[in-house]
Design an enzyme around this catalytic site. Sequence first.
Site, short mmCIF file in Angstrom:
data_model
loop_
_atom_site.label_atom_id
_atom_site.label_comp_id
_atom_site.label_asym_id
_atom_site.label_seq_id
_atom_site.Cartn_x
_atom_site.Cartn_y
_atom_site.Cartn_z
CG PHE A 167 -0.62 -0.21 2.51
CD1 PHE A 167 0.68 -0.05 2.92
CD2 PHE A 167 -1.56 -0.58 3.47
CE1 PHE A 167 1.05 -0.25 4.23
CE2 PHE A 167 -1.20 -0.77 4.79
CZ PHE A 167 0.10 -0.61 5.16
CD GLU A 168 -0.30 5.42 1.94
OE1 GLU A 168 -0.51 5.99 0.87
OE2 GLU A 168 -0.90 5.71 2.99
N GLY A 169 1.35 2.81 -2.68
CA GLY A 169 2.18 2.60 -3.86
C GLY A 169 3.05 1.38 -3.67
#
Length: 378
Positions: A362-364
């Site tokens: 997550f968050e890229g």
Amino acid sequence: MPADRLLPTEEARDLIDLTRDIADKVLAPIVDEHEKAEKYPDGVFETLGEAGLLSLPYPEEWGGGGQPYEVYLQVLEEIASRWAAVGVAVSVHSLACHPLFAFGTQEQKEQWLPDMLGGSTIGAYSLSEPQAGSDAAALACKASKVDGGYSVTGEKAWITHGGVADFYNLFARTGEGSKGISCFLVPDGVDGLTFGRPEEKMGLTAVPTTSARYDGVHLPDERRIGTEGQGLQIAFSALDSGRLGIAAVATGIAQAALDEAVAYAKERETFGRKIIDHQGLGFLLADMAAAVDSARATYLDAARRRDAGLPYSRNASVAKLIATDAAMKVTTDAVQVLGGNGYTRDFRPERLMREAKITQIFEGTNQIQRLVISRSLA
């Protein structure tokens, strides 16, 4: 845990001491039970809010803690080292406050920001969709202009604190292409907003992650943050800070795994010696410690650049990449140190290993972080 943190002020040292006290007394005693039972930590976020730990990187004039990111991230690491799901939720809350603080009008900030930062509410970030994760420009959830505001229809996915949060940052399509996305601040309980059942996750099970469905939800014009079409700029500006939050959380997970492995290695004996005294295992622990220290140094470097007003986007991606890959390796090695015990749920490393995996996603994803870094070099 590192007892000798380098902190810029006496106030920061007191803040870390306060965080450790709360984390040891409130989080650590109940984390195992709540994660096994997938039970929401009622009262935990209220306790953190009352202590001022939910709003640290925002100015005091708006109800924040007025702390530099360098300090906030170390507080976040301390929380995550005891309970990763809570650390992630605190990071997401800070992320959810960013659009209003950075892009809201004075009137919008006066109306909503003090409550958002006051410690009694928790926020969520609603960017991803079932068919739009890393490719945020592919969003399909639509906000159609109507008299006095917008009518929102569509689905969002992977919302930390979905169905529980008090407010949501929503990114929805108001036009065509990458410049056709806008940001909205959505209060909980609006008509037409429903949430799916919590995802059955590999880890971080105590805090729900859900989808959301918008069926003609009416949002007045004042609920749009920034100008129409500015959504991706707002989202990406927040994500740089969010990636630092996840780097700190990942470092906390890795530190917890190292602590568990070292404690076990000091007690377990084979061939008449503590296993930490066997060079092969001692070197493994040394590599784990080096990975944790490197992860911390990397996120602190990026945070100090942010605090100094320097460009830090690439550094945030480097920190997220290094810290989360380190967390995955260190937790895997902690399971190895404990041997068969490490593979059982009677010991914490197996949970820490499961929790570390999502930090690479997550968050890229870490593949996206490599893309960001390579493009900055080009």
